[in-house]
Scaffold this active site. Structure first.
Site, PDB file in Angstrom:
ATOM      1  N   SER A  72       0.834  -1.193   0.000  1.00  0.00           N
ATOM      2  CA  SER A  72       0.000   0.000   0.000  1.00  0.00           C
ATOM      3  C   SER A  72       0.880   1.259   0.000  1.00  0.00           C
ATOM      4  O   SER A  72       1.632   1.482  -0.948  1.00  0.00           O
ATOM      5  CB  SER A  72      -0.955  -0.046   1.196  1.00  0.00           C
ATOM      6  OG  SER A  72      -1.974   0.922   1.072  1.00  0.00           O
ATOM      7  N   ASP A  90     -10.233  -5.557  -3.542  1.00  0.00           N
ATOM      8  CA  ASP A  90      -9.669  -4.532  -2.667  1.00  0.00           C
ATOM      9  C   ASP A  90     -10.495  -3.254  -2.801  1.00  0.00           C
ATOM     10  O   ASP A  90     -10.561  -2.654  -3.876  1.00  0.00           O
ATOM     11  CB  ASP A  90      -8.217  -4.282  -3.092  1.00  0.00           C
ATOM     12  CG  ASP A  90      -7.475  -3.329  -2.174  1.00  0.00           C
ATOM     13  OD1 ASP A  90      -8.106  -2.428  -1.599  1.00  0.00           O
ATOM     14  OD2 ASP A  90      -6.237  -3.494  -2.051  1.00  0.00           O
ATOM     15  N   HIS A  95      -7.309  -6.044   0.584  1.00  0.00           N
ATOM     16  CA  HIS A  95      -6.119  -5.243   0.902  1.00  0.00           C
ATOM     17  C   HIS A  95      -5.365  -5.756   2.130  1.00  0.00           C
ATOM     18  O   HIS A  95      -4.350  -5.187   2.512  1.00  0.00           O
ATOM     19  CB  HIS A  95      -6.562  -3.799   1.155  1.00  0.00           C
ATOM     20  CG  HIS A  95      -5.499  -2.762   1.009  1.00  0.00           C
ATOM     21  ND1 HIS A  95      -4.949  -2.402  -0.204  1.00  0.00           N
ATOM     22  CD2 HIS A  95      -4.888  -1.983   1.933  1.00  0.00           C
ATOM     23  CE1 HIS A  95      -4.055  -1.447  -0.030  1.00  0.00           C
ATOM     24  NE2 HIS A  95      -3.992  -1.169   1.258  1.00  0.00           N
TER      25      HIS A  95
END
Length: 293
Positions: free
Chosen positions: A152, A234, A271
């Site tokens: 991320s 996600d 995620h």
């Protein structure tokens, strides 16, 4: 900058140690990191180093505890460095007001806005200070063999640190991989918020330094080794925070093929660290191809 050992745990016949030290790059604040050394690491057998950059709200512990990296790294004989995601304890007004800016959200840059510039220098902390601290401590690491990966915000950091090292000719890292990276931050809300706060020049300043999609356009024919995975379920991907297609298009338009820049959509994954741990071993093996060459 002497290291203080905070804790130690045996893992996969190697050792995971948490250290802390006073960081000059972070304005004299305490900085924590975890370091995994495989069993084969010794003064006469220095091992390559893979650095993992975690995402928003995370610390040096998330990847070490939940990434499923240590077992594969032990088999490959690779050390893994897990830094924190930001300075902590600076006491800057507003640094704890939001989960996506300030503490836990350093964005792996060097701040140029005067309010943040003394402490928020994660780029220098990761690329220069931590390797120097480890080398000074005499740890059995071969700093000529380094690679980097992240998740991320940390995927953004890994991609930009790697691509900048290629552009600048230092080639500090041999390869890069990322899980669900913020791939085009000048065009997403997270990145725009961070750059507007940390950088005097805002998004315009970030475009040339801290955006993987913009950076890869500049490389030309320089060889690269890039792996990116993201999940199709996600929500941050669905909401336009990650923008991996923009990065992939820029890479292909620049002339990089599937071998040099591989971006994989993983069906149904989100995620979380469930996603990361599923593909963690794959990423370790990817880096081993270049770290052990």
């Amino acid at each position: 900058m002497s290291l203080e050992k905070v804790s130690s745990n045996k893992a996969f016949d190697g050792e995971l140690v948490k250290y802390k030290f006073k960081s000059d790059a972070l304005g004299g604040l305490d900085a924590n990191f975890n370091l995994f050394l495989p069993a084969n690491a010794a003064e006469g057998n220095k091992v390559p180093l893979l650095t993992y950059l975690a995402g928003l709200t995370c610390t040096e512990d998330n990847g070490a505890q939940k990434g499923h990296f240590l077992g594969p790294a032990a088999k490959e004989g690779i050390a893994i460095l897990f830094p924190d995601t930001s300075p902590r304890g600076a006491g800057i007004e507003g640094e704890t007001d939001s989960w996506d800016f300030g503490v836990g959200a350093g964005f792996y840059l060097n701040a140029t806005h005067p309010k943040w510039a003394k402490h928020y220098n994660m780029l220098t902390h990761i690329t220069i200070e931590l390797p120097q601290v480890l080398e000074t401590a005499g740890l059995p690491i071969d700093f000529k063999r380094q690679s980097i990966f992240g998740h991320s915000m940390g995927g953004h950091g890994a991609l930009t640190l790697y691509l900048n090292s290629v552009l600048q000719g230092t080639k500090q890292y041999r390869s890069v991989s990322a899980f669900a990276p913020i791939s085009n931050p000048v065009n997403c809300p997270w990145g725009q918020k961070a750059f507007s706060g940390y950088l005097q020049g805002g998004v315009d300043e970030a475009r040339d330094k801290y955006d993987a999609t913009e950076l890869i356009k500049k490389l030309g024919k320089e060889p690269v080794h890039v792996l990116v995975d993201y999940g199709t379920a996600d929500n941050f991907y669905k909401n336009g925070q990650l923008l991996p297609e923009n990065f992939l298009k820029a890479a292909r338009d620049t002339g990089y093929d599937e071998v040099q820049v591989r971006v994989r959509a993983q069906e149904g994954y989100d995620h979380s660290y469930y996603f990361i741990s599923t593909f963690g071993e794959d990423h370790i093996h990817f880096h081993a191809n270049f770290l052990k060459a």
